[in-house]
Every structure is written in structure tokens, then in C-alpha cells.
Scaffold this motif. Sequence first.
Motif, PDB file in Angstrom:
ATOM      1  N   ALA A  79       9.802   1.245   2.601  1.00 21.02           N
ATOM      2  CA  ALA A  79       8.384   0.963   2.838  1.00 21.02           C
ATOM      3  C   ALA A  79       8.213  -0.107   3.914  1.00 21.02           C
ATOM      4  O   ALA A  79       7.304  -0.017   4.747  1.00 21.02           O
ATOM      5  CB  ALA A  79       7.704   0.546   1.535  1.00 21.02           C
ATOM      6  N   TRP A  92       2.354   2.135  -3.397  1.00 21.73           N
ATOM      7  CA  TRP A  92       1.404   2.589  -4.428  1.00 21.73           C
ATOM      8  C   TRP A  92       1.197   4.101  -4.382  1.00 21.73           C
ATOM      9  O   TRP A  92       0.206   4.595  -4.886  1.00 21.73           O
ATOM     10  CB  TRP A  92       0.040   1.917  -4.254  1.00 21.73           C
ATOM     11  N   GLY A  93       2.113   4.855  -3.802  1.00 23.72           N
ATOM     12  CA  GLY A  93       1.966   6.305  -3.713  1.00 23.72           C
ATOM     13  C   GLY A  93       1.747   6.945  -5.068  1.00 23.72           C
ATOM     14  O   GLY A  93       2.231   6.453  -6.091  1.00 23.72           O
ATOM     15  N   ASP A 131       0.835  -1.204   0.000  1.00 24.36           N
ATOM     16  CA  ASP A 131       0.000   0.000   0.000  1.00 24.36           C
ATOM     17  C   ASP A 131       0.875   1.262   0.000  1.00 24.36           C
ATOM     18  O   ASP A 131       0.591   2.218  -0.713  1.00 24.36           O
ATOM     19  CB  ASP A 131      -0.937  -0.017   1.207  1.00 24.36           C
ATOM     20  N   LEU A 132       1.942   1.252   0.776  1.00 26.16           N
ATOM     21  CA  LEU A 132       2.850   2.403   0.818  1.00 26.16           C
ATOM     22  C   LEU A 132       3.593   2.591  -0.502  1.00 26.16           C
ATOM     23  O   LEU A 132       3.907   3.722  -0.899  1.00 26.16           O
ATOM     24  CB  LEU A 132       3.861   2.235   1.963  1.00 26.16           C
ATOM     25  N   LEU A 147       4.835   7.739  -7.116  1.00 25.04           N
ATOM     26  CA  LEU A 147       5.779   6.629  -7.224  1.00 25.04           C
ATOM     27  C   LEU A 147       5.490   5.782  -8.450  1.00 25.04           C
ATOM     28  O   LEU A 147       4.344   5.716  -8.913  1.00 25.04           O
ATOM     29  CB  LEU A 147       5.698   5.754  -5.971  1.00 25.04           C
TER      30      LEU A 147
END
Length: 151
Positions: free
Chosen positions: A134, A56-57, A53-54, A60
Motif C-alpha cells: 500500500a 481499507w479495501g 485509504d488503500l 481486505l
Amino acid sequence: MWTRGVEWLAASAADPRGCKWEWDHGEGIALLEAGRFWDVLSVPDRLGLLTLDLLWGPALPVPGPTLVDTAAERVGFFLPPDPAGGWVGAGLRYASRGAWVAVPPPYRPARYLEWLVPPDGTGALHAPGALEDALRQANGTLAVLAPLYGR
């Protein structure tokens, strides 16, 4: 659309044709050797899902191939091969040269294995530095939440 991902992933098999046949007509899972085109870092599912989830910024790049094993409750991140195998930590498992990884085809789940981010065929993998950052952030978040959930 999935053709490039299928070809890229099957290329890591000793017999790419047999691999694709197994995906389509056999059990739907092929055993592929790590260490040639990719390695896999496997982490507990809660940590792995939060880490993904982190990654998928909005600013990014799309994360690299990521596999979930619901039976083992693990998430596997596909990384560039690392001869040193420098990933160590509680709950981490690192598959490199000489290790075999059960893999479904990129276009469908098979039993307990499913792609969260299927390979796109370009050879794109997780960037080790971004993944490590992450993982650290996710681990910190889980450590803060653990007392709230009794873990």
C-alpha cells in the motif's frame, strides 16, 4: 467496547495502571516503549492517509492500529516487532526496541494525537507485506500528482 484496546495498549507500559491514570487524569498521553508488543512505522501524513485509504479495501481485513500526529504531520502504523528494523526510505521513521512513542488512549484524542484506527485489544497489527504494498502504491500515486500540485 474500548476496554480491551485500553488493556492491550496499557500492557506495553512499564506501569499499566500509571499509564491508564495518565490517560484519564493527566495530560492524556502516555509514553510507551516500542519493540515488545509492536513497532511503529511513521510516514508523512499525505502518504500515510492515502496508504490507510488503500488498506481499507472492501475485501481486505480491517487495518491495524494507526495513529495520526497532526502537529508533526505524520501517520504511525503499528506493526509486529521487527528486530532487524528493515524499514528504510526517505521520510520514513521506524520506532522499535529502545524507542518511545507518545500515545493517547484508544477512546479519545489528546492534544495533537488521535487514533485513525484504534487498537481493538486482540493484538491485531498491520501486516508488513500489505502495508509495504500500500505504501508503494500510495507513493506512486503521490509522485504522479506532485506536478499537479507544485510539490
